[in-house]
Write an enzyme that holds these catalytic residues in place. Structure first.
Site, mmCIF file in Angstrom:
data_model
loop_
_atom_site.group_PDB
_atom_site.id
_atom_site.type_symbol
_atom_site.label_atom_id
_atom_site.label_comp_id
_atom_site.label_asym_id
_atom_site.label_seq_id
_atom_site.Cartn_x
_atom_site.Cartn_y
_atom_site.Cartn_z
ATOM 1 N N ASP A 16 0.777 -0.967 -0.195
ATOM 2 C CA ASP A 16 0.051 0.456 -0.008
ATOM 3 C C ASP A 16 1.010 1.174 0.087
ATOM 4 O O ASP A 16 2.124 1.075 0.420
ATOM 5 C CB ASP A 16 -1.325 -0.047 0.853
ATOM 6 C CG ASP A 16 -2.057 0.743 0.761
ATOM 7 O OD1 ASP A 16 -2.385 1.626 0.310
ATOM 8 O OD2 ASP A 16 -2.672 1.234 1.894
ATOM 9 N N HIS A 33 2.362 2.853 -9.367
ATOM 10 C CA HIS A 33 2.140 1.566 -9.661
ATOM 11 C C HIS A 33 3.376 1.372 -10.406
ATOM 12 O O HIS A 33 4.141 0.240 -10.183
ATOM 13 C CB HIS A 33 1.215 1.727 -10.210
ATOM 14 C CG HIS A 33 -0.363 1.582 -8.854
ATOM 15 N ND1 HIS A 33 -0.433 1.538 -7.678
ATOM 16 C CD2 HIS A 33 -1.427 1.884 -10.147
ATOM 17 C CE1 HIS A 33 -1.689 2.284 -7.958
ATOM 18 N NE2 HIS A 33 -2.340 2.689 -8.781
ATOM 19 N N LEU A 127 10.777 -20.955 -4.298
ATOM 20 C CA LEU A 127 9.812 -19.758 -3.634
ATOM 21 C C LEU A 127 8.527 -19.853 -4.631
ATOM 22 O O LEU A 127 9.156 -19.992 -5.900
ATOM 23 C CB LEU A 127 10.317 -18.511 -3.749
ATOM 24 C CG LEU A 127 9.630 -18.023 -2.938
ATOM 25 C CD1 LEU A 127 10.545 -16.726 -1.792
ATOM 26 C CD2 LEU A 127 8.318 -17.049 -3.598
HETATM 27 C C1 IPE Z 1 -6.058 -2.752 -0.274
HETATM 28 O O1 IPE Z 1 -5.565 -1.509 -0.083
HETATM 29 C C2 IPE Z 1 -5.216 -3.130 -1.925
HETATM 30 C C3 IPE Z 1 -4.236 -3.818 -2.376
HETATM 31 C C4 IPE Z 1 -3.070 -2.889 -1.695
HETATM 32 C C5 IPE Z 1 -3.816 -3.936 -3.497
HETATM 33 P P1 IPE Z 1 -6.649 -0.335 -0.951
HETATM 34 O O2 IPE Z 1 -5.572 0.700 -0.762
HETATM 35 O O3 IPE Z 1 -7.469 -0.609 -1.727
HETATM 36 O O4 IPE Z 1 -7.441 -0.449 0.888
HETATM 37 P P2 IPE Z 1 -8.136 0.380 1.482
HETATM 38 O O5 IPE Z 1 -8.909 0.884 0.289
HETATM 39 O O6 IPE Z 1 -7.408 1.338 1.714
HETATM 40 O O7 IPE Z 1 -8.304 -0.092 2.771
HETATM 41 C C1 IPE Z 2 -1.513 0.167 -3.747
HETATM 42 O O1 IPE Z 2 -1.307 1.443 -3.778
HETATM 43 C C2 IPE Z 2 -1.951 -0.442 -4.828
HETATM 44 C C3 IPE Z 2 -3.275 -1.428 -5.372
HETATM 45 C C4 IPE Z 2 -4.129 -1.073 -4.418
HETATM 46 C C5 IPE Z 2 -3.091 -1.176 -6.902
HETATM 47 P P1 IPE Z 2 -2.696 2.473 -3.388
HETATM 48 O O2 IPE Z 2 -2.429 2.962 -4.923
HETATM 49 O O3 IPE Z 2 -3.800 2.225 -2.859
HETATM 50 O O4 IPE Z 2 -1.698 3.822 -2.706
HETATM 51 P P2 IPE Z 2 -2.972 4.896 -1.724
HETATM 52 O O5 IPE Z 2 -3.521 4.184 -0.988
HETATM 53 O O6 IPE Z 2 -3.794 5.572 -2.733
HETATM 54 O O7 IPE Z 2 -1.567 5.416 -1.308
HETATM 55 MG MG MG Z 3 -4.039 2.235 -0.623
#
Ligand code: IPE
Ligand code: IPE
Ligand code: MG
Length: 242
Positions: A16, A33, A127
């Site tokens: 995240d 990403h 792995l």
């Molecule tokens: C969870 O992260 C999903 C992934 C890391 C793929 P999100 O950023 O989507 O989750 P919330 O919205 O903060 O709960």
């Molecule tokens: C996690 O990073 C990746 C996915 C959920 C695909 P985010 O895109 O949720 O990043 P934040 O939480 O907005 O910083």
């Molecule tokens: Mg996120």
């Protein structure tokens, strides 16, 4: 504690913070990403070197379809590109890739890439890299219950024979041991629909670091923290400090 037991067999990561990283660097969310893929490479290398046997990465949740179309498309594109680009290196490193999640909403191209990466890396035995892609733990449990109910309805299974093991065997993670350590980067402290059943006795680690900044050093800090934990599973441990 023996050296062997202090290394988690299965590490699962909720990657995240890509969007926040992009914002901090004056970039578009999709660039966060892209930067995150480099962290995947680093962590995968570190996990394999340390002796971790399963690494599960939460790459896309079922809820993530609700994001802007351009971001979703960028993530799908990145997945396809990474799969093509990384395949030879994964094979070389003995890494097997397994995808968990529902396949119903993917384009033909994404489905083709999933098949390709799973079949090319099938023999990897160093792995297993599990990618949770269009994954939702609640749906996973619901689908497991549905297929158990179908087996009962057709007389293949008795209601009394349904137990925890039977449910586990109907999950998408049926061949994968439960995670020992779950890491979520970016300071968020929630599961967001990730491995709800499997996480019963996992240890949790929540670093502030945003995923694109997560590196080998951060990974070994997580493993060090894990090694200091005492896993009691509800029992009383004789020489416990507590
Ligand atoms: C969870 O992260 C999903 C992934 C890391 C793929 P999100 O950023 O989507 O989750 P919330 O919205 O903060 O709960
Ligand atoms: C996690 O990073 C990746 C996915 C959920 C695909 P985010 O895109 O949720 O990043 P934040 O939480 O907005 O910083
Ligand atoms: Mg996120």
């Amino acid at each position: 504690m023996s050296e062997q037991r202090s290394i988690p067999q299965h590490v699962a990561i909720i990657m995240d913070g890509n969007g926040r990283w992009a914002k901090q660097h004056g970039k578009e969310r999709y660039e966060g990403h892209i930067a995150g893929v480099e962290s995947v490479r680093r962590v995968l290398r570190a996990a394999a070197t340390t002796g971790v046997r399963y690494l599960t990465l939460y790459a896309f949740s079922t809820e993530n379809w609700g994001r802007p179309v351009a971001e979703v498309e960028a993530i799908m594109e990145l997945f396809c590109k990474s799969v093509v680009g990384e395949a030879p290196e994964l094979v070389k490193q003995g890494i097997r890739v397994q995808i968990i999640g529902e396949r119903d909403r993917f384009s033909e191209r994404v489905l083709e890439m999933i098949d390709k990466i799973e079949s090319t890396t099938l023999k990897g035995d160093r792995l297993t890299l599990v990618l949770a892609f269009n994954y939702s733990a609640r749906r996973e449990i619901m689908l497991a219950m549905r297929s158990i109910a179908q087996r009962v309805a057709c007389g293949e299974l008795n209601v009394e024979d349904i137990n925890e093991q039977v449910l586990s065997e109907h999950l998408m993670t049926r061949d994968i041991p439960d995670p020992d350590l779950i890491i979520r980067t970016s300071g968020e402290c929630r599961l967001s629909n990730f491995l709800l059943w499997q996480a019963s006795y996992a240890e949790f680690y929540f670093p502030e670091t945003l995923w694109p900044d997560f590196d080998e050093q951060e990974f070994s800090k997580a493993l060090e923290a894990y090694a200091k934990r005492e896993r009691r599973y509800g029992l009383v441990i004789e020489d416990s400090k507590a």
